[in-house]
Motif scaffolding. Sequence first.
Motif, mmCIF file in Angstrom:
data_model
loop_
_atom_site.group_PDB
_atom_site.id
_atom_site.type_symbol
_atom_site.label_atom_id
_atom_site.label_comp_id
_atom_site.label_asym_id
_atom_site.label_seq_id
_atom_site.Cartn_x
_atom_site.Cartn_y
_atom_site.Cartn_z
ATOM 1 N N GLN A 21 0.826 -1.209 0.000
ATOM 2 C CA GLN A 21 0.000 0.000 0.000
ATOM 3 C C GLN A 21 0.859 1.257 0.000
ATOM 4 O O GLN A 21 0.568 2.215 -0.721
ATOM 5 C CB GLN A 21 -0.924 0.012 1.212
ATOM 6 C CG GLN A 21 -2.045 -0.996 1.145
ATOM 7 C CD GLN A 21 -2.890 -1.005 2.416
ATOM 8 O OE1 GLN A 21 -2.714 -0.186 3.304
ATOM 9 N NE2 GLN A 21 -3.804 -1.960 2.498
ATOM 10 N N VAL A 22 1.916 1.250 0.795
ATOM 11 C CA VAL A 22 2.815 2.410 0.856
ATOM 12 C C VAL A 22 3.478 2.625 -0.497
ATOM 13 O O VAL A 22 3.558 3.746 -0.989
ATOM 14 C CB VAL A 22 3.869 2.225 1.975
ATOM 15 C CG1 VAL A 22 4.962 3.271 1.868
ATOM 16 C CG2 VAL A 22 3.203 2.300 3.332
ATOM 17 N N GLU A 27 3.980 5.803 -5.614
ATOM 18 C CA GLU A 27 3.905 5.866 -7.071
ATOM 19 C C GLU A 27 2.865 6.888 -7.516
ATOM 20 O O GLU A 27 3.065 7.621 -8.475
ATOM 21 C CB GLU A 27 3.589 4.480 -7.636
ATOM 22 C CG GLU A 27 4.729 3.504 -7.497
ATOM 23 C CD GLU A 27 4.352 2.080 -7.840
ATOM 24 O OE1 GLU A 27 3.183 1.818 -8.190
ATOM 25 O OE2 GLU A 27 5.237 1.216 -7.743
ATOM 26 N N ILE A 28 1.746 6.952 -6.814
ATOM 27 C CA ILE A 28 0.693 7.917 -7.142
ATOM 28 C C ILE A 28 1.208 9.338 -6.927
ATOM 29 O O ILE A 28 0.997 10.219 -7.755
ATOM 30 C CB ILE A 28 -0.571 7.642 -6.310
ATOM 31 C CG1 ILE A 28 -1.225 6.344 -6.771
ATOM 32 C CG2 ILE A 28 -1.554 8.801 -6.405
ATOM 33 C CD1 ILE A 28 -2.333 5.843 -5.879
ATOM 34 N N LYS A 29 1.912 9.567 -5.813
ATOM 35 C CA LYS A 29 2.444 10.901 -5.519
ATOM 36 C C LYS A 29 3.444 11.323 -6.587
ATOM 37 O O LYS A 29 3.429 12.472 -7.035
ATOM 38 C CB LYS A 29 3.096 10.931 -4.143
ATOM 39 C CG LYS A 29 2.103 10.892 -3.011
ATOM 40 C CD LYS A 29 2.794 10.881 -1.665
ATOM 41 C CE LYS A 29 1.800 10.746 -0.533
ATOM 42 N NZ LYS A 29 2.467 10.686 0.768
ATOM 43 N N VAL A 30 4.309 10.418 -7.008
ATOM 44 C CA VAL A 30 5.294 10.729 -8.053
ATOM 45 C C VAL A 30 4.574 11.074 -9.349
ATOM 46 O O VAL A 30 4.943 12.023 -10.042
ATOM 47 C CB VAL A 30 6.274 9.551 -8.249
ATOM 48 C CG1 VAL A 30 7.102 9.728 -9.509
ATOM 49 C CG2 VAL A 30 7.175 9.402 -7.030
ATOM 50 N N SER A 31 3.537 10.337 -9.665
ATOM 51 C CA SER A 31 2.771 10.596 -10.877
ATOM 52 C C SER A 31 2.115 11.973 -10.827
ATOM 53 O O SER A 31 2.128 12.709 -11.820
ATOM 54 C CB SER A 31 1.696 9.515 -11.055
ATOM 55 O OG SER A 31 0.894 9.789 -12.160
ATOM 56 N N ILE A 32 1.567 12.340 -9.693
ATOM 57 C CA ILE A 32 0.922 13.646 -9.541
ATOM 58 C C ILE A 32 1.946 14.762 -9.699
ATOM 59 O O ILE A 32 1.713 15.755 -10.390
ATOM 60 C CB ILE A 32 0.200 13.740 -8.184
ATOM 61 C CG1 ILE A 32 -1.023 12.816 -8.186
ATOM 62 C CG2 ILE A 32 -0.219 15.174 -7.870
ATOM 63 C CD1 ILE A 32 -1.665 12.636 -6.821
ATOM 64 N N VAL A 33 3.111 14.601 -9.074
ATOM 65 C CA VAL A 33 4.166 15.610 -9.175
ATOM 66 C C VAL A 33 4.649 15.725 -10.616
ATOM 67 O O VAL A 33 4.840 16.832 -11.134
ATOM 68 C CB VAL A 33 5.338 15.277 -8.214
ATOM 69 C CG1 VAL A 33 6.535 16.162 -8.483
ATOM 70 C CG2 VAL A 33 4.891 15.428 -6.773
ATOM 71 N N ALA A 34 4.829 14.606 -11.292
ATOM 72 C CA ALA A 34 5.277 14.623 -12.683
ATOM 73 C C ALA A 34 4.255 15.332 -13.576
ATOM 74 O O ALA A 34 4.636 16.113 -14.460
ATOM 75 C CB ALA A 34 5.516 13.197 -13.186
ATOM 76 N N ASP A 35 2.984 15.089 -13.339
ATOM 77 C CA ASP A 35 1.933 15.760 -14.113
ATOM 78 C C ASP A 35 1.968 17.270 -13.878
ATOM 79 O O ASP A 35 1.818 18.060 -14.815
ATOM 80 C CB ASP A 35 0.549 15.219 -13.749
ATOM 81 C CG ASP A 35 0.311 13.808 -14.246
ATOM 82 O OD1 ASP A 35 1.090 13.338 -15.105
ATOM 83 O OD2 ASP A 35 -0.659 13.176 -13.777
ATOM 84 N N GLU A 36 2.179 17.675 -12.647
ATOM 85 C CA GLU A 36 2.229 19.105 -12.323
ATOM 86 C C GLU A 36 3.450 19.765 -12.974
ATOM 87 O O GLU A 36 3.350 20.867 -13.512
ATOM 88 C CB GLU A 36 2.257 19.302 -10.807
ATOM 89 C CG GLU A 36 2.327 20.744 -10.368
ATOM 90 C CD GLU A 36 1.141 21.586 -10.799
ATOM 91 O OE1 GLU A 36 1.283 22.825 -10.833
ATOM 92 O OE2 GLU A 36 0.060 21.042 -11.113
ATOM 93 N N ILE A 37 4.580 19.093 -12.945
ATOM 94 C CA ILE A 37 5.784 19.636 -13.583
ATOM 95 C C ILE A 37 5.562 19.778 -15.089
ATOM 96 O O ILE A 37 5.914 20.799 -15.680
ATOM 97 C CB ILE A 37 7.008 18.749 -13.277
ATOM 98 C CG1 ILE A 37 7.388 18.883 -11.807
ATOM 99 C CG2 ILE A 37 8.191 19.109 -14.180
ATOM 100 C CD1 ILE A 37 8.432 17.889 -11.346
ATOM 101 N N SER A 38 4.970 18.774 -15.702
ATOM 102 C CA SER A 38 4.680 18.835 -17.137
ATOM 103 C C SER A 38 3.758 20.004 -17.473
ATOM 104 O O SER A 38 3.958 20.712 -18.458
ATOM 105 C CB SER A 38 4.029 17.536 -17.609
ATOM 106 O OG SER A 38 4.918 16.470 -17.494
ATOM 107 N N ARG A 39 2.746 20.198 -16.625
ATOM 108 C CA ARG A 39 1.808 21.298 -16.838
ATOM 109 C C ARG A 39 2.520 22.641 -16.738
ATOM 110 O O ARG A 39 2.307 23.537 -17.564
ATOM 111 C CB ARG A 39 0.668 21.235 -15.808
ATOM 112 C CG ARG A 39 -0.451 22.243 -16.085
ATOM 113 C CD ARG A 39 -1.409 22.363 -14.917
ATOM 114 N NE ARG A 39 -0.795 22.883 -13.712
ATOM 115 C CZ ARG A 39 -0.459 24.172 -13.527
ATOM 116 N NH1 ARG A 39 -0.671 25.058 -14.466
ATOM 117 N NH2 ARG A 39 0.093 24.562 -12.398
#
Length: 54
Positions: A21-22, A27-39
């Motif tokens: 679970q951790v 992985e979800i947090k990294v994905s969210i950060v990567a999406d924000e950086i791309s934006r």
Amino acid sequence: MFISKKKYQALEKRIADLEGQVQSQQEIKVSIVADEISRQIAELLKERNKLNFY
């Protein structure tokens, strides 16, 4: 303190489940950060292109 084999195995399984679970949350947090950086990069490039055309 003595723990029966059955309880020990159940505890091991619970720990493995929690570790999974951790890992998933990380992985979800990294994905969210990567999406924000791309934006943000897209936004900067958009602004940069506006400046270059004038």
